[in-house]
Design an enzyme around this catalytic site. Structure first.
Site, short mmCIF file in Angstrom:
data_model
loop_
_atom_site.label_atom_id
_atom_site.label_comp_id
_atom_site.label_asym_id
_atom_site.label_seq_id
_atom_site.Cartn_x
_atom_site.Cartn_y
_atom_site.Cartn_z
N ASP A 184 -8.05 6.38 -1.71
CA ASP A 184 -8.73 4.94 -1.78
C ASP A 184 -9.65 4.89 -2.98
O ASP A 184 -10.75 5.55 -2.82
CB ASP A 184 -9.44 4.82 -0.46
CG ASP A 184 -9.66 3.41 -0.04
OD1 ASP A 184 -9.20 2.50 -0.84
OD2 ASP A 184 -10.31 3.08 1.10
N LYS A 233 -8.44 1.48 6.47
CA LYS A 233 -9.64 1.27 5.65
C LYS A 233 -11.08 1.87 6.28
O LYS A 233 -12.05 2.20 5.44
CB LYS A 233 -9.52 -0.44 4.90
CG LYS A 233 -10.57 -0.60 4.17
CD LYS A 233 -10.18 0.06 2.93
CE LYS A 233 -9.28 -0.86 1.94
NZ LYS A 233 -9.25 -0.27 0.54
N LYS A 268 -15.25 -10.71 -3.20
CA LYS A 268 -15.67 -9.99 -1.93
C LYS A 268 -17.13 -10.23 -1.69
O LYS A 268 -17.80 -9.82 -2.70
CB LYS A 268 -15.12 -8.67 -1.71
CG LYS A 268 -15.22 -8.06 -0.44
CD LYS A 268 -15.02 -6.77 -0.52
CE LYS A 268 -15.79 -5.72 -0.93
NZ LYS A 268 -15.19 -4.32 -1.02
N LYS A 311 -13.08 7.09 -2.30
CA LYS A 311 -13.82 7.01 -1.25
C LYS A 311 -13.52 8.25 -0.37
O LYS A 311 -14.36 8.84 0.42
CB LYS A 311 -13.30 5.79 -0.23
CG LYS A 311 -13.69 4.19 -0.85
CD LYS A 311 -13.94 3.42 0.38
CE LYS A 311 -13.28 2.00 0.17
NZ LYS A 311 -12.85 1.47 -1.13
P1 NAI Z 1 -2.85 -6.84 -3.69
O1 NAI Z 1 -2.35 -7.33 -2.33
O2 NAI Z 1 -3.16 -7.79 -4.53
O3 NAI Z 1 -1.73 -6.06 -4.40
C1 NAI Z 1 -0.87 -5.13 -3.70
C2 NAI Z 1 0.44 -5.24 -4.28
O4 NAI Z 1 1.22 -4.19 -3.77
C3 NAI Z 1 1.17 -6.63 -3.94
O5 NAI Z 1 1.80 -7.43 -5.01
C4 NAI Z 1 2.36 -6.39 -2.88
O6 NAI Z 1 3.55 -7.16 -3.24
C5 NAI Z 1 2.54 -4.83 -3.33
N1 NAI Z 1 3.14 -4.01 -2.34
C6 NAI Z 1 3.23 -3.84 -1.30
N2 NAI Z 1 3.91 -2.91 -0.54
C7 NAI Z 1 4.43 -2.37 -1.69
C8 NAI Z 1 5.39 -1.62 -1.76
N3 NAI Z 1 6.03 -0.74 -0.91
N4 NAI Z 1 5.84 -1.00 -2.87
C9 NAI Z 1 5.43 -1.69 -4.00
N5 NAI Z 1 4.54 -2.95 -3.91
C10 NAI Z 1 4.34 -3.11 -2.78
O7 NAI Z 1 -4.03 -5.98 -3.36
P2 NAI Z 1 -5.11 -5.29 -4.40
O8 NAI Z 1 -6.44 -6.12 -4.51
O9 NAI Z 1 -4.50 -5.30 -5.73
O10 NAI Z 1 -5.41 -3.90 -3.81
C11 NAI Z 1 -4.55 -3.07 -4.01
C12 NAI Z 1 -4.78 -1.75 -2.92
O11 NAI Z 1 -5.91 -1.06 -3.68
C13 NAI Z 1 -4.93 -2.10 -1.78
O12 NAI Z 1 -4.44 -1.26 -0.80
C14 NAI Z 1 -6.41 -1.81 -1.61
O13 NAI Z 1 -7.04 -1.59 -0.06
C15 NAI Z 1 -6.84 -0.90 -2.42
N6 NAI Z 1 -8.20 -0.91 -3.16
C16 NAI Z 1 -8.67 -1.94 -3.80
C17 NAI Z 1 -9.85 -1.99 -4.19
C18 NAI Z 1 -10.56 -2.93 -5.10
O14 NAI Z 1 -11.73 -2.82 -5.23
N7 NAI Z 1 -9.96 -3.86 -5.50
C19 NAI Z 1 -10.74 -0.71 -3.85
C20 NAI Z 1 -10.04 0.23 -3.21
C21 NAI Z 1 -8.87 0.26 -2.70
C1 DG6 Z 2 -12.19 -4.99 1.96
O1 DG6 Z 2 -13.18 -3.95 2.32
C2 DG6 Z 2 -11.38 -4.75 1.01
C3 DG6 Z 2 -11.35 -3.41 0.64
O2 DG6 Z 2 -9.89 -3.19 0.08
C4 DG6 Z 2 -12.28 -3.03 -0.48
O3 DG6 Z 2 -12.57 -4.27 -1.18
C5 DG6 Z 2 -12.00 -1.82 -1.28
O4 DG6 Z 2 -11.67 -0.76 -0.62
C6 DG6 Z 2 -13.56 -1.61 -2.04
O5 DG6 Z 2 -14.26 -1.08 -1.17
P1 DG6 Z 2 -15.70 -0.82 -1.40
O6 DG6 Z 2 -16.09 -0.51 -0.10
O7 DG6 Z 2 -15.74 0.44 -2.40
O8 DG6 Z 2 -16.14 -1.90 -2.23
#
Ligand code: NAI
Ligand code: DG6
Length: 512
Positions: free
Chosen positions: A302, A351, A392, A468
Site C-alpha cells: 500500500d 485498507k 480526496k 503504509k
Molecule cells: P483505479 O480504480 O482508478 O485503478 C485501478 C485499475 O485496476 C482499474 O483501471 C481497474 O480496471 C484495474 N483492475 C482491477 N482489477 C484488476 C486486475 N485483476 N488486473 C488488472 N487490472 C485490474 O484506482 P487508483 O486510484 O488508480 O488506485 C489503484 C490502487 O492503488 C488502489 O488499490 C488504491 O487503493 C491504491 N492506492 C492508491 C493511492 C493513491 O493515493 N492514489 C495510495 C495508496 C494506495
Molecule cells: C481512501 O482512503 C482511498 C485510499 O486508496 C487512499 O486514498 C490511499 O490509500 C491513500 O491513503 P493515504 O492514507 O496515504 O492518504
C-alpha cells in the site's frame, strides 16, 4: 557522478563501488533473577558492492488503465517530452515533485562555510525516470489516452497534449476474480484473460513479461500492482503457508488465491521484482518463501501518500514528545474508482488495516506512556462521494493527554489530490527497487573474503518510507516512523558509497 569519496574503505572501478562499513549496535541481556538488563555494544563489519551500470528498465503496471496507472504513464511521457501546459493561473512544466529520489537532497557536508547538498538521485547510480518503458495489464481495455480523460487527474491542456502519445498504449488482458473486489467493479471487466486455470494464468503473465522484455530490448522488468484493492485472502495451511503448497494449490486451481498473489508468483518465477501498491495480503508466506528460493524481490503493501504519511509523522511527534494520543479518528471521502471499490465492506477492511496499523509500533515503543498492548481509540472511515472525483478530502482528529490533566486536540483538513501524490511514490518504488537489485552485501569475518548476498526478498523494510504497511522479514522489528524510514534509506546508500552515516549530533562544533 557529481562527487567521489576518498578513503581506504571505499574503492571505485568502472563497474563497481565497493565499501566497507562498521555498524555499531547493542545487544541486551536480562538477568533471570534480578530482572536487570545488561547492554553490550558491538560492532559488525559489512561490505557493500554496488553495480554501477544502469540497465534498460521496463515497468509493468497491473491496473495500467486506472487513475494511478494512466497518470504514471502520463507523468513519464510529459517529462520525457518536456511538455508545458497552461492552467488558469500560469504555465506549468512537467516535473517529479513529490518524489524522494527526484525532488529531495542529501547533505554531503561542509565545504569551507558552505553546506553542500546533492540531489538524492546522485548518491548512487539510479535509472532516469524518462528512460523507463511503461506497459501493463488492466481488466478494462480502454487505451490510455481515453483512460487519462476518464481519470480527470491532469489539467485539460495537458491531457490534450498527452492524448496522442497515450492513446498508443493499450492494456494487456488481465487475471480477474470478481470475488476479490467490489461488485460495482464488474462493468469495468471487458479485458479479462479467458483462461479458467490459475496455472495457465500464471504462465500467460510470465509470457507477457518475457514478450515485453524482448520487444523493448529491456534488461530488467519491474511489476507494480496498482490495480483495485482486493479483500484479504483467507490464509490456510496447506494452501498459502509454503512455496510448495502454494504451487500445488495453483495446479489444483484452488479458489482462495488472489489475482495479486498470482501476479507475485509469475514475477518471482520470471525473476522480476514485484511491488504491491495496494493493502491486500498478496505476499502470503508461500510467496515469501518462493521469493527466497528464487532470490527475487517482493515488497508491499500500500503506497503511503497523504493522510497516512501525515499520521506516521504526527503520531511520532506526539509520542516522542511525551504526549499521549488517546483517540485518533481518520475520516476521508473521495469520488474516484478507488473510492467506489472501497465502498464494499470486505475491500474496505483491507485498507482499514493498513491505515490503522501504521502507528502501532510507535505506541509499543514508548512503555513510559503506554502499558504493554495499550493503544488509543483509532477509527478509520472512508466514504464514496463521486462529486469530489480524485480530490480526496481527508479529515483527522488527534486527541492527546497532556501535562497535569490537560487535553490537546489537533484537527486537520487535507485536500489530497490522491493520484498526484501517489505517482511520484510509485516512481520512487520502481527506481529504488531497481537500485537494490544491484547492491550486494556481505559480512567481514576473521578468515577470508566475505560471501556476498542479495538483500532479503522483503525489501519493504528498506522502502518503508513509501509504504503504509511495509512487510519485514521475520525477526526484523517494524519501523513506521517516517523520518526513521528516510534515514534508513539515506544511511544505507551513504554506507554503500563509503560515506559516514548521519547521526545529526553535530559533535564537531559542540565543545567550547
Ligand atoms: P483505479 O480504480 O482508478 O485503478 C485501478 C485499475 O485496476 C482499474 O483501471 C481497474 O480496471 C484495474 N483492475 C482491477 N482489477 C484488476 C486486475 N485483476 N488486473 C488488472 N487490472 C485490474 O484506482 P487508483 O486510484 O488508480 O488506485 C489503484 C490502487 O492503488 C488502489 O488499490 C488504491 O487503493 C491504491 N492506492 C492508491 C493511492 C493513491 O493515493 N492514489 C495510495 C495508496 C494506495
Ligand atoms: C481512501 O482512503 C482511498 C485510499 O486508496 C487512499 O486514498 C490511499 O490509500 C491513500 O491513503 P493515504 O492514507 O496515504 O492518504
Amino acid at each position: 557522478m557529481s562527487f567521489t569519496v576518498e578513503g581506504s574503505h571505499v574503492q571505485e572501478t568502472e563497474d563497481l563501488i565497493s565499501s566497507s562499513f562498521a555498524s555499531h549496535g547493542t545487544s541486551v541481556e536480562k538477568d533471570a533473577t534480578t530482572g536487570k538488563y545488561t547492554v553490550k555494544p558491538y560492532t559488525r563489519e559489512f561490505i557493500f558492492q554496488t553495480e554501477k551500470k544502469i540497465p534498460k528498465v521496463g515497468v509493468m503496471l497491473v491496473g495500467l488503465g486506472g487513475n494511478n496507472g494512466s497518470s504514471f504513464a502520463g507523468m513519464i511521457i510529459a517529462n520525457k517530452l518536456k511538455i508545458k501546459w497552461n492552467t488558469k493561473q500560469k504555465e506549468m512544466q512537467a516535473n517529479f515533485i513529490g518524489s524522494l529520489t527526484q525532488a529531495t537532497s542529501i547533505r554531503l557536508g561542509k565545504c569551507g562555510d558552505e553546506e553542500v547538498y546533492i540531489p538524492f538521485k546522485e548518491i548512487l547510480p539510479m535509472v532516469e525516470p524518462t528512460d523507463l518503458v511503461v506497459s501493463g495489464w488492466d481488466i478494462n481495455s480502454m487505451p490510455l489516452g481515453d483512460a487519462m480523460r476518464r481519470a480527470q487527474v491532469f489539467d485539460y491542456d495537458l491531457q490534450q497534449q498527452l492524448y496522442p502519445h497515450m492513446q498508443k498504449i493499450v492494456p494487456l488482458p488481465s487475471v480477474f476474480d470478481p470475488s476479490y473486489v467490489a461488485a460495482n467493479q464488474g462493468d469495468r471487466a471487458n479485458n479479462v484473460l479467458a483462461l479458467p486455470k490459475k496455472e495457465d494464468q500464471v504462465n500467460k503473465l510470465r509470457q507477457d513479461m518475457r514478450e515485453f522484455k524482448e520487444k523493448n530490448g529491456l534488461e530488467k522488468v519491474i511489476v507494480l500492482w496498482t490495480a483495485n484493492t482486493e479483500r484479504f485472502s483467507v490464509e490456510q495451511d496447506g494452501v498459502h503457508d509454503t512455496a510448495k503448497n502454494l504451487m500445488e494449490a495453483i495446479r489444483r486451481n484452488e479458489s482462495e488465491i488472489s489475482p495479486s498473489t498470482l501476479f507475485a508468483i509469475a514475477c518471482i518465477l520470471e525473476g522480476n521484482p514485484f511491488i504491491n501498491g495496494s493493502p491486500q495480503n498478496a505476499l502470503v508466506p508461500g510467496v515469501v518463501e518462493l521469493a527466497q528460493i528464487h532470490k527475487t524481490f517482493i515488497t508491499g503493501a500500500d503506497f503511503k501518500t497523504g493522510q497516512t504519511k501525515i499520521k506516521s509523522v504526527l503520531t511520532d511527534f506526539l509520542v516522542s514528545s511525551g504526549l499521549k494520543p488517546r483517540s485518533i479518528v481518520s475520516y476521508n471521502h473521495l469520488g474516484n474508482n478507488d473510492g467506489k471499490n472501497l465502498s464494499a465492506a470486505q475491500v474496505f477492511e483491507s485498507k482499514e488495516r493498513s491505515k490503522k496499523h501504521v502507528v502501532d509500533d510507535i505506541f509499543d515503543g514508548n512503555p513510559a506512556l503506554y502499558e504493554p498492548g495499550e493503544q488509543p481509540d483509532h477509527c478509520i472511515v472512508i466514504k464514496y462521494v463521486p462529486y469530489v472525483q480524485d480530490s480526496k478530502r481527508a479529515m483527522d482528529e488527534y486527541i492527546s493527554e497532556i501535562c497535569m490533566g490537560g487535553v490537546n486536540t489537533i484537527v486537520l483538513h487535507n485536500t489530497c489530490e490522491d493520484t498526484l501524490l501517489a505517482i511520484p511514490v510509485m516512481l520512487d518504488l520502481v527506481v529504488l527497487t531497481e537500485l537494490l537489485t544491484r547492491i550486494h552485501m556481505g559480512e567481514k569475518t576473521n578468515g577470508g573474503e566475505p560471501e556476498m548476498h542479495n538483500f532479503h526478498p522483503l525489501i519493504g523494510c528498506i522502502l518503508g518510507f513509501l509504504l503504509k504497511a511495509p512487510q519485514f522479514p521475520k525477526g526484523v522489528p517494524t519501523v513506521n516512523s517516517l523520518f526513521k524510514q528516510r534515514l534508513c534509506l539515506e544511511n544505507l546508500f551513504r554506507a554503500c558509497r563509503g560515506m559516514n552515516t548521519r547521526t545529526c549530533m553535530g559533535l564537531n562544533k559542540m565543545f567550547n
